[in-house]
Design a protein around this motif. Structure first.
Motif, PDB file in Angstrom:
ATOM      1  N   VAL A  82      33.400  33.569  41.470  1.00 42.57           N
ATOM      2  CA  VAL A  82      33.561  34.994  41.753  1.00 42.57           C
ATOM      3  C   VAL A  82      32.529  35.456  42.774  1.00 42.57           C
ATOM      4  O   VAL A  82      32.854  36.160  43.728  1.00 42.57           O
ATOM      5  N   VAL A  83      31.295  35.050  42.592  1.00 41.87           N
ATOM      6  CA  VAL A  83      30.232  35.439  43.521  1.00 41.87           C
ATOM      7  C   VAL A  83      30.517  34.870  44.911  1.00 41.87           C
ATOM      8  O   VAL A  83      30.376  35.568  45.915  1.00 41.87           O
ATOM      9  N   ALA A  84      30.953  33.622  44.960  1.00 37.80           N
ATOM     10  CA  ALA A  84      31.264  33.007  46.249  1.00 37.80           C
ATOM     11  C   ALA A  84      32.376  33.774  46.965  1.00 37.80           C
ATOM     12  O   ALA A  84      32.270  34.056  48.160  1.00 37.80           O
ATOM     13  N   LEU A  85      33.419  34.118  46.246  1.00 39.74           N
ATOM     14  CA  LEU A  85      34.550  34.810  46.869  1.00 39.74           C
ATOM     15  C   LEU A  85      34.245  36.252  47.235  1.00 39.74           C
ATOM     16  O   LEU A  85      34.575  36.703  48.322  1.00 39.74           O
ATOM     17  N   LEU A  86      33.623  36.971  46.317  1.00 40.74           N
ATOM     18  CA  LEU A  86      33.422  38.401  46.551  1.00 40.74           C
ATOM     19  C   LEU A  86      32.198  38.729  47.396  1.00 40.74           C
ATOM     20  O   LEU A  86      32.191  39.715  48.123  1.00 40.74           O
ATOM     21  N   LEU A  87      31.160  37.912  47.295  1.00 41.53           N
ATOM     22  CA  LEU A  87      29.913  38.267  47.973  1.00 41.53           C
ATOM     23  C   LEU A  87      29.558  37.357  49.142  1.00 41.53           C
ATOM     24  O   LEU A  87      28.899  37.801  50.081  1.00 41.53           O
ATOM     25  N   ASP A  88      29.971  36.096  49.081  1.00 43.59           N
ATOM     26  CA  ASP A  88      29.510  35.140  50.085  1.00 43.59           C
ATOM     27  C   ASP A  88      30.587  34.684  51.058  1.00 43.59           C
ATOM     28  O   ASP A  88      30.342  33.820  51.881  1.00 43.59           O
ATOM     29  N   SER A  89      31.775  35.244  50.962  1.00 42.11           N
ATOM     30  CA  SER A  89      32.892  34.806  51.805  1.00 42.11           C
ATOM     31  C   SER A  89      32.935  35.569  53.116  1.00 42.11           C
ATOM     32  O   SER A  89      33.909  36.225  53.407  1.00 42.11           O
ATOM     33  N   TYR A  98      41.114  39.666  50.278  1.00 39.67           N
ATOM     34  CA  TYR A  98      39.907  40.113  49.571  1.00 39.67           C
ATOM     35  C   TYR A  98      40.289  41.108  48.479  1.00 39.67           C
ATOM     36  O   TYR A  98      39.795  41.024  47.348  1.00 39.67           O
ATOM     37  N   SER A  99      41.194  42.022  48.790  1.00 33.98           N
ATOM     38  CA  SER A  99      41.655  43.005  47.811  1.00 33.98           C
ATOM     39  C   SER A  99      42.371  42.320  46.644  1.00 33.98           C
ATOM     40  O   SER A  99      42.186  42.688  45.478  1.00 33.98           O
ATOM     41  N   LYS A 100      43.174  41.307  46.944  1.00 38.83           N
ATOM     42  CA  LYS A 100      43.863  40.548  45.887  1.00 38.83           C
ATOM     43  C   LYS A 100      42.857  39.821  44.995  1.00 38.83           C
ATOM     44  O   LYS A 100      43.016  39.773  43.775  1.00 38.83           O
ATOM     45  N   VAL A 101      41.826  39.258  45.610  1.00 38.79           N
ATOM     46  CA  VAL A 101      40.772  38.588  44.840  1.00 38.79           C
ATOM     47  C   VAL A 101      40.078  39.602  43.931  1.00 38.79           C
ATOM     48  O   VAL A 101      39.814  39.315  42.758  1.00 38.79           O
ATOM     49  N   GLN A 102      39.791  40.788  44.451  1.00 40.75           N
ATOM     50  CA  GLN A 102      39.166  41.823  43.629  1.00 40.75           C
ATOM     51  C   GLN A 102      40.041  42.175  42.426  1.00 40.75           C
ATOM     52  O   GLN A 102      39.529  42.383  41.325  1.00 40.75           O
ATOM     53  N   ASP A 103      41.356  42.227  42.623  1.00 42.44           N
ATOM     54  CA  ASP A 103      42.275  42.517  41.517  1.00 42.44           C
ATOM     55  C   ASP A 103      42.214  41.417  40.458  1.00 42.44           C
ATOM     56  O   ASP A 103      42.160  41.694  39.259  1.00 42.44           O
ATOM     57  N   VAL A 104      42.223  40.159  40.902  1.00 46.47           N
ATOM     58  CA  VAL A 104      42.131  39.028  39.972  1.00 46.47           C
ATOM     59  C   VAL A 104      40.811  39.091  39.208  1.00 46.47           C
ATOM     60  O   VAL A 104      40.774  38.957  37.988  1.00 46.47           O
ATOM     61  N   VAL A 105      39.733  39.319  39.919  1.00 47.28           N
ATOM     62  CA  VAL A 105      38.408  39.377  39.299  1.00 47.28           C
ATOM     63  C   VAL A 105      38.335  40.540  38.309  1.00 47.28           C
ATOM     64  O   VAL A 105      37.761  40.406  37.223  1.00 47.28           O
ATOM     65  N   GLY A 106      38.936  41.664  38.657  1.00 43.58           N
ATOM     66  CA  GLY A 106      38.965  42.802  37.732  1.00 43.58           C
ATOM     67  C   GLY A 106      39.680  42.460  36.438  1.00 43.58           C
ATOM     68  O   GLY A 106      39.231  42.836  35.350  1.00 43.58           O
ATOM     69  N   THR A 107      40.771  41.727  36.531  1.00 40.25           N
ATOM     70  CA  THR A 107      41.502  41.300  35.336  1.00 40.25           C
ATOM     71  C   THR A 107      40.655  40.336  34.505  1.00 40.25           C
ATOM     72  O   THR A 107      40.578  40.462  33.279  1.00 40.25           O
ATOM     73  N   VAL A 108      40.011  39.397  35.166  1.00 42.16           N
ATOM     74  CA  VAL A 108      39.150  38.432  34.459  1.00 42.16           C
ATOM     75  C   VAL A 108      37.967  39.161  33.823  1.00 42.16           C
ATOM     76  O   VAL A 108      37.579  38.864  32.685  1.00 42.16           O
ATOM     77  N   ALA A 109      37.407  40.140  34.525  1.00 48.90           N
ATOM     78  CA  ALA A 109      36.280  40.913  33.984  1.00 48.90           C
ATOM     79  C   ALA A 109      36.703  41.683  32.741  1.00 48.90           C
ATOM     80  O   ALA A 109      35.964  41.742  31.750  1.00 48.90           O
TER      81      ALA A 109
END
Length: 155
Positions: A82-89, A98-109
């Motif tokens: 998550v950190v790699a995708l959201l912060l280091d990509s 990026y928005s789709k990744v945020q949606d996935v991460v929100g669901t996982v969170a």
């Protein structure tokens, strides 16, 4: 504004936008994260809700405790992804991905906040992230080849 200052602001904004999800995936309450960096849970809440802007000192403190968690808690396989995708990509993901990744991460969170064990979170993350075709190869590239955030930001 210099390129270095713009990059710094961009990184701070990314962390602030994603702080709540990252915190939950790390398994921390706002109070626990606040204790780790020496601020109140209200300060964490204000940062997560965009009521106050994150400053550079807060950014460094939060990134440092996230890095320590990644280093010391190998059971949580989702957090480094998550950190790699959201912060280091840097620019590997376009705005839509990026928005789709945020949606996935929100669901996982949300799943993590519901008490799901970290071992199961990794399965949930992997299933959901595969719905974004371009992202899967990017994860390995980012995790495997990136310079540390601090070296990028502080040089």
């Amino acid at each position: 504004m210099s390129d270095k200052a713009r990059e710094r602001e961009k990184q701070i904004k990314k962390l602030q936008q994603n702080l709540s999800s990252i915190r939950k995936i790390a398994g921390w309450t706002a109070e626990v994260l606040g204790d780790k960096i020496g601020v109140t849970k209200q300060t964490i809440s204000n940062l997560e809700n965009q009521k106050t802007p994150m400053n550079f000192t807060q950014y460094i403190a939060i990134r440092s405790v996230i890095d320590a968690e990644i280093e010391n808690n190998k059971d949580n396989e989702v957090l480094p992804k998550v950190v790699a995708l959201l912060l280091d990509s840097d620019d590997e993901l376009d705005e839509d991905d990026y928005s789709k990744v945020q949606d996935v991460v929100g669901t996982v969170a949300a799943t993590a906040a519901g008490g799901t064990p970290t071992a199961k979170l990794d399965s949930v993350f992997d299933i959901l992230i595969k719905s974004i075709p371009f992202v899967v190869p990017v994860i390995g590239a980012i995790i495997g080849g990136s310079t540390s955030w601090s070296k990028k930001l502080l040089k």
